[in-house]
Design an enzyme around this catalytic site. Structure first.
Site, mmCIF file in Angstrom:
data_model
loop_
_atom_site.group_PDB
_atom_site.id
_atom_site.type_symbol
_atom_site.label_atom_id
_atom_site.label_comp_id
_atom_site.label_asym_id
_atom_site.label_seq_id
_atom_site.Cartn_x
_atom_site.Cartn_y
_atom_site.Cartn_z
ATOM 1 N N TYR A 103 38.278 32.952 38.941
ATOM 2 C CA TYR A 103 38.145 32.828 37.488
ATOM 3 C C TYR A 103 37.484 31.496 37.183
ATOM 4 C CZ TYR A 103 39.309 31.734 32.680
ATOM 5 O OH TYR A 103 39.219 31.370 31.355
ATOM 6 N N GLU A 191 33.301 32.664 29.757
ATOM 7 C CA GLU A 191 34.260 32.986 30.807
ATOM 8 C C GLU A 191 33.678 33.987 31.800
ATOM 9 O OE1 GLU A 191 38.667 33.426 29.450
ATOM 10 O OE2 GLU A 191 37.846 35.424 29.795
#
Ligand code: GDP
Ligand code: MN
Length: 385
Positions: A103, A191
């Site tokens: 991530y 993101e």
């Protein structure tokens, strides 16, 4: 407010900035998916394009190996209702063979009043859950926006997160680029989850989120254009609304709302909420609504899978109650069976004539707006049970 790009749009923005993304093509019908998959090459991931996370878990993403599977998956995903959103298009993407899912993200830390870069080796799952259950699994580095992100900060976050040495450099570089995009494009969140790591140590953005500060859209013409494009291709219903010339907004509930005049529709929406229901849409048919417009409006809410009941709130000015009533009758007479219960409230010009004309075999007629809304909410609730 933020404007959310679709995955395919965010990926375009990321790819243009040099972040590696899988080959992909957008499609909005089954044949289009097959053609796209041929182009990209099997196996492919077929991914619902709705601006909401957790699509994988909700059945909006399927990996397929051949044309038969692609057809089946496309048929299933296109048109499905995903967390209250209608799926109008899918991204057909080269499937990535990964060994790890990371991530990386940039967001505003409101507490600190600074942007923060985040890295975790627990990618591919809901990062909010990771943040709650295992906060130490996310490395954080605050950034001073007047200086931008220093390369050593990116390296530190990547090191702190425990990312494999072999890919640390590439992940740092993705993080740097992500921050630059966030900064240049007035991002509120940028993101990548997951940032996939392959067996031969390549990193590739398998998902992309880019949310933009809406107040800054005026100076982001390219992104504003993307928003317009998403509105015109992303959703069958919105496209239909365009054709009919209606003001239409999809919401997440199941009580359909039709009215004339934005204020009146807003009031109806608030009342649905007040009586414990959830509005499925905002649909303003405008002034002077003739029979065919009424039929079109009904066609719209009937073709919305989320709608379980419909409330009509018409206040006659130039719009005459008897015209509206005729329109409703004509539209509903075409059905052997009315697809969803319809409740009507008429007020203003010729409302009494309208009430008389309405065929009560086809619709429920109420005298007051409160009664009409309550009845529609009740019907929507019954369908749910
Ligand atoms: P989200 O659920 O909306 O966040 O959608 P993502 O694009 O993040 O996909 C969710 C999950 O689907 C990923 O974490 C992967 O496990 C899987 N997935 C998505 N794309 C691919 C792919 O190309 N190859 C493989 N093997 N899995 C994928
Ligand atoms: Mn994701």
């Amino acid at each position: 407010m933020v404007m959310k790009l679709h995955e395919y749009q965010a990926k375009q923005v990321f790819a243009d900035a040099g972040i590696p993304t899988p080959a992909s093509q957008l499609a909005s019908d089954v044949d289009g998916v097959v053609a796209a998959a041929d182009e990209v090459g099997y196996p492919v991931a077929i991914k619902a394009q709705v601006q909401v996370g957790g699509r994988g878990k909700a059945g909006g993403i399927k990996l397929v190996d051949d044309e038969d599977e692609a057809r089946e998956a496309a048929d299933e995903i296109l048109g499905m209702d995903l967390k209250g959103y209608h799926v109008g298009s899918v991204l057909v993407e080269e499937a990535v063979d990964f060994v790890n899912e990371l991530y990386v993200g940039i967001t505003m830390d409101r507490g600190e009043g600074k942007p923060v870069a985040m890295v975790s080796t627990k990618g591919g799952v809901n990062i909010e859950e990771v943040a709650e259950e295992d906060p130490d699994a996310i490395a954080r580095e605050h950034i001073d926006p007047s200086f931008g992100m220093h390369p050593y900060q990116a390296r530190k976050a990547v090191y702190d997160a425990g990312v494999d040495q072999a890919v640390a450099r590439d992940v740092s570089s993705v993080l740097m680029t992500l921050y630059e995009l966030w900064d240049d494009r007035d991002g509120s969140d940028a993101e990548i989850n997951p940032l996939m790591v392959t067996a031969d140590d390549e990193v590739i953005a398998a998902d992309a989120v880019m949310n933009i500060d809406e107040d800054a859209l005026f100076r982001q013409p390219e992104l504003a254009e993307m928003e317009a494009e998403a509105a015109s291709t992303g959703d069958d219903l919105e496209q239909k609304a365009d054709e009919y010339g209606f003001d239409y907004v999809r919401l997440e509930g199941n009580t359909g709302i039709i009215g004339n005049g934005a204020g009146l529709v807003m009031t109806t929406l608030d009342l649905v909420d007040y009586y414990g229901g959830e509005p499925a849409n905002f649909l303003d048919v405008g002034g002077g609504a003739k029979a065919d417009r009424i039929a079109n409006a009904l066609d719209m809410v009937f073709s919305d899978d989320n709608v379980d009941s419909v409330v009509f709130n018409i206040f006659g000015g130039i719009t005459r109650g008897d015209e509206v009533a005729k329109g409703i009758n004509e539209a509903l007479e075409q059905f052997d069976e009315i697809p969803k219960p319809v409740v009507v409230r008429l007020a203003g010009t010729n409302w009494e004539e309208g009430m008389e004309i309405l065929n009560e075999d086809l619709v429920t007629v109420e005298q007051t707006l409160e009664d009409a809304v309550q009845r529609a909410v009740e019907y929507a609730g019954e369908v749910n049970e």
